[in-house]
Design an enzyme around this catalytic site. Structure first.
Site, PDB file in Angstrom:
ATOM      1  N   GLU A 106       0.817  -1.208   0.000  1.00 19.24           N
ATOM      2  CA  GLU A 106       0.000   0.000   0.000  1.00 19.24           C
ATOM      3  C   GLU A 106       0.856   1.266   0.000  1.00 19.24           C
ATOM      4  O   GLU A 106       0.518   2.261   0.641  1.00 19.24           O
ATOM      5  CB  GLU A 106      -0.991   0.009   1.168  1.00 19.24           C
ATOM      6  CG  GLU A 106      -2.095  -1.010   1.016  1.00 19.24           C
ATOM      7  CD  GLU A 106      -3.279  -0.776   1.949  1.00 19.24           C
ATOM      8  OE1 GLU A 106      -3.280   0.256   2.655  1.00 19.24           O
ATOM      9  OE2 GLU A 106      -4.179  -1.621   1.977  1.00 19.24           O
ATOM     10  N   HIS A 120      -1.533  -2.031  10.508  1.00 21.39           N
ATOM     11  CA  HIS A 120      -1.131  -3.434  10.429  1.00 21.39           C
ATOM     12  C   HIS A 120       0.104  -3.668  11.299  1.00 21.39           C
ATOM     13  O   HIS A 120       0.887  -2.741  11.538  1.00 21.39           O
ATOM     14  CB  HIS A 120      -0.791  -3.841   8.987  1.00 21.39           C
ATOM     15  CG  HIS A 120      -1.984  -4.030   8.104  1.00 21.39           C
ATOM     16  ND1 HIS A 120      -2.325  -5.237   7.555  1.00 21.39           N
ATOM     17  CD2 HIS A 120      -2.935  -3.154   7.680  1.00 21.39           C
ATOM     18  CE1 HIS A 120      -3.410  -5.100   6.812  1.00 21.39           C
ATOM     19  NE2 HIS A 120      -3.797  -3.836   6.873  1.00 21.39           N
TER      20      HIS A 120
END
Length: 602
Positions: free
Chosen positions: A305, A576
């Site tokens: 990402e 995350h």
């Protein structure tokens, strides 16, 4: 094969592309900030409440008005730039490559494969480097600043020596791991297990204590100063931390420059106790830990990402001194190779300390929803990690991916997993040389499904997870003890108990607190009355994976899983948990062909 750095065939096309993006960027920037000004994160809301700033709504209004004005004036320029930019994507290679011939961080002498084995550390992390307005929907902001801090943390891990903990008895092992984390060892001694000096002396460094984020750099500098006193090489060194009354006191009282029988015995005993096991039963034992720091001596980093171009540029600039070879801006744009128009790349960013020989990117077909704007796919890379005595290359294969995110589209993820099997095999078959020695085959990425949810059962049983080994599970739906999830709850990311690496580590080590800060799968459980009620399963949603397989490596290669790490160092910087895996590779000693010849002489 040598990769070309520029993604375009010549400098003229590259320059035209840069000019076109320069026309588009003002419109993109104003639109990004306009939306971001209306979407505060929970951290910003807390700050506003503490400051009691009653003028904040008025400030937001005038900012919004300014961004709208800039947007209106920049739209005509953006249209002209887009007309130039879109056709150029046809001739663009789907990744940028950057390399430095002399990186500042010294890599150990080229590995010859045979003899002593070698460890390779892999790290995977989802950073959510979206445009600022989109990142705020994940309760994150300030993408550029996050990029600088994350790159600094990763670079520091390369310089930090690798530390092993050895204890005298199984009892002390249990007590050590139950009472404190691995990084919390106090009042112990450590010795350099690397190259010894001429006198064979042992360097003792006493009172190694817990290193938190505020004093990390100073502690690392102190360790390096001690190492430089006894070693001239700049290699990342392995340190062995010994815990034991007799051996610790012996090393502390013994002068380092006076060789004696007692010193020799102590050194031999240290080596014998701290030798890594030749083979570990990976099926039953997972050497996992929750660490507030990235693993030391990281060789390969796969970041996901990384959509924002400026954040990718900052990462490349700051990581390049430590990682000499970087692939970034991976993916296609426009209609190149895909049915839908792609405005964002795949978000994959790969940094390697070893030369990249070949790379190939495949874009996933049939992506819908918000993922349709991004060119998600699979990046396959071939890396040289050494050279045998006969001059044959020692290589490894690393594949990175990010699967479809929409929860109800299970069939799309299954299709993507099937495509990955075909693409990985095709890449390895076309790029592999008969004389090469393949020592590892690793697959990593954000798969967007976990091993506990009933709704992910089809993905859990896919053939890909049978081909590659998942060190964190026994099989579909069966996680190993000590495994935790990698997806944080976005609404609680900025609470005081988890907003720094050490606090997040302590919270995740306690099961009850873990449920407050990690996303858990909610599965329907049917009771005797026939109604359904939610229940939590496993240690959280583990959607980030580091997998490896052994059937594609050379037959003389032995692969051992040395450690697996859940990393909390990016607390407050992403939603995350990064994960790390270290593989220890050893090879059967090379035998000279001449020794197998038949002596025909008398």
């Amino acid at each position: 094969m040598v990769l070309r750095e520029s993604p375009f065939p010549n400098a003229c096309v590259h320059g035209l592309h840069t000019a076109a993006w320069g026309l588009i960027f003002p419109c993109f920037w104003s639109l990004d900030h306009m939306v971001a000004s209306c979407k505060p994160t929970t951290y910003e809301q807390q700050q506003k409440q503490e400051q009691e700033c009653y003028l904040w709504p008025l400030e937001v209004f005038f900012r919004f008005l300014m961004y709208v004005t800039l947007l209106v004036f920049s739209v005509p320029l953006a249209l002209i730039g887009f007309i130039i930019w879109a056709p150029l994507q046809i001739v663009r290679r789907p990744f940028n490559y950057s390399c430095v011939k002399t990186p500042k961080v010294y890599i150990q002498e080229e590995w010859m494969g045979y003899g002593e084995g070698k460890g390779f550390s892999f790290v995977e992390a989802n950073l959510c480097f979206l445009p600022n307005c989109l990142a705020r929907f994940n309760n994150l902001s300030q993408t550029q600043r996050r990029a600088v801090r994350i790159a600094s943390h990763i670079s520091d891990s390369v310089n930090r020596p690798r530390i092993k903990v050895c204890v005298d008895s199984p009892t002390s092992v249990t007590a050590s791991f139950q009472n404190s984390p691995l990084t919390g060892v106090k009042q112990v001694s450590c010795c350099v297990t690397g190259t010894q000096g001429p006198s064979g002396s042992v360097l003792a460094i006493n009172n190694l204590h817990h290193i938190d984020s505020s004093e990390e750099s100073s502690e690392v500098d102190n360790v390096h100063e001690c190492l430089d006193a006894c070693q001239s090489n700049k290699d990342p060194l392995d340190l062995t931390v010994m815990e034991g009354n007799n051996q610790s006191s012996t090393l502390d009282e013994m002068p380092p420059n006076q060789p004696s029988k007692q010193q020799a015995l102590s050194f031999n005993s240290l080596n014998s106790q701290c030798e890594p096991q030749k083979k570990r039963n990976v099926e039953d034992d997972l050497p996992a830990e929750i660490s507030p720091l990235f693993p030391a001596d990281v060789a390969f980093v796969c970041l996901l990402e990384v959509f924002e171009k400026r954040a990718a540029a900052k990462l490349k600039q700051l990581l390049q001194p430590a990682f000499g070879h970087i692939l970034y801006d991976v993916g296609v744009y426009g209609f190149q190779g895909c049915c839908e128009f792609k405005f964002f790349n795949s978000g994959i960013f790969l940094a390697s300390r070893y030369p990249i020989l070949d790379a190939k990117f495949h874009c996933f077909p049939k992506i819908r929803g918000e993922d349709g704007l991004a060119a998600k796919g699979l990046l396959c890379v071939k890396i040289q990690v050494g050279l045998t005595q006969k001059g044959h290359q020692i290589v490894g294969y690393l594949s990175c991916t990010h699967l479809h995110a929409v929860a109800e589209d299970s069939h799309i993820r299954q299709s993507q997993l099937s495509h990955m099997i075909v693409w990985i095999n095709e890449f390895q078959n076309t790029s592999r040389n008969v004389e090469e020695k393949v020592v590892f085959d690793v697959l990593c990425g954000d798969f967007n499904f976990d091993n506990c949810s009933l709704e992910d059962q089809l993905e859990q049983q896919h053939q890909l997870l049978q081909i590659y080994k998942d060190p964190c599970c026994f099989g579909p739906g069966k996680e190993k003890p000590g495994v935790i999830g990698t997806l944080l709850q976005q609404r609680t990311m900025y609470e005081d108990s988890v907003k720094n690496p050490e606090n997040l580590q302590r919270a995740l080590e306690i099961e009850e607190l873990r449920k407050q800060y990690l996303e858990f799968p909610i599965n329907p459980a049917v009771n005797t009355t026939g109604s359904t009620e939610p229940r939590n399963v496993g240690g959280g949603r583990r959607i980030d994976y580091l997998l490896y397989r052994e059937d594609t490596v050379s037959k003389e290669v032995i692969t051992e899983l040395e450690e697996f790490t859940f990393i909390t160092q990016l607390a407050g910087l992403t939603d995350h948990l990064p994960i790390g895996m270290r593989l220890f590779i050893s090879m059967v000693p090379e035998v000279d062909d001449a020794n197998h010849g038949i002596d025909d002489g008398p």
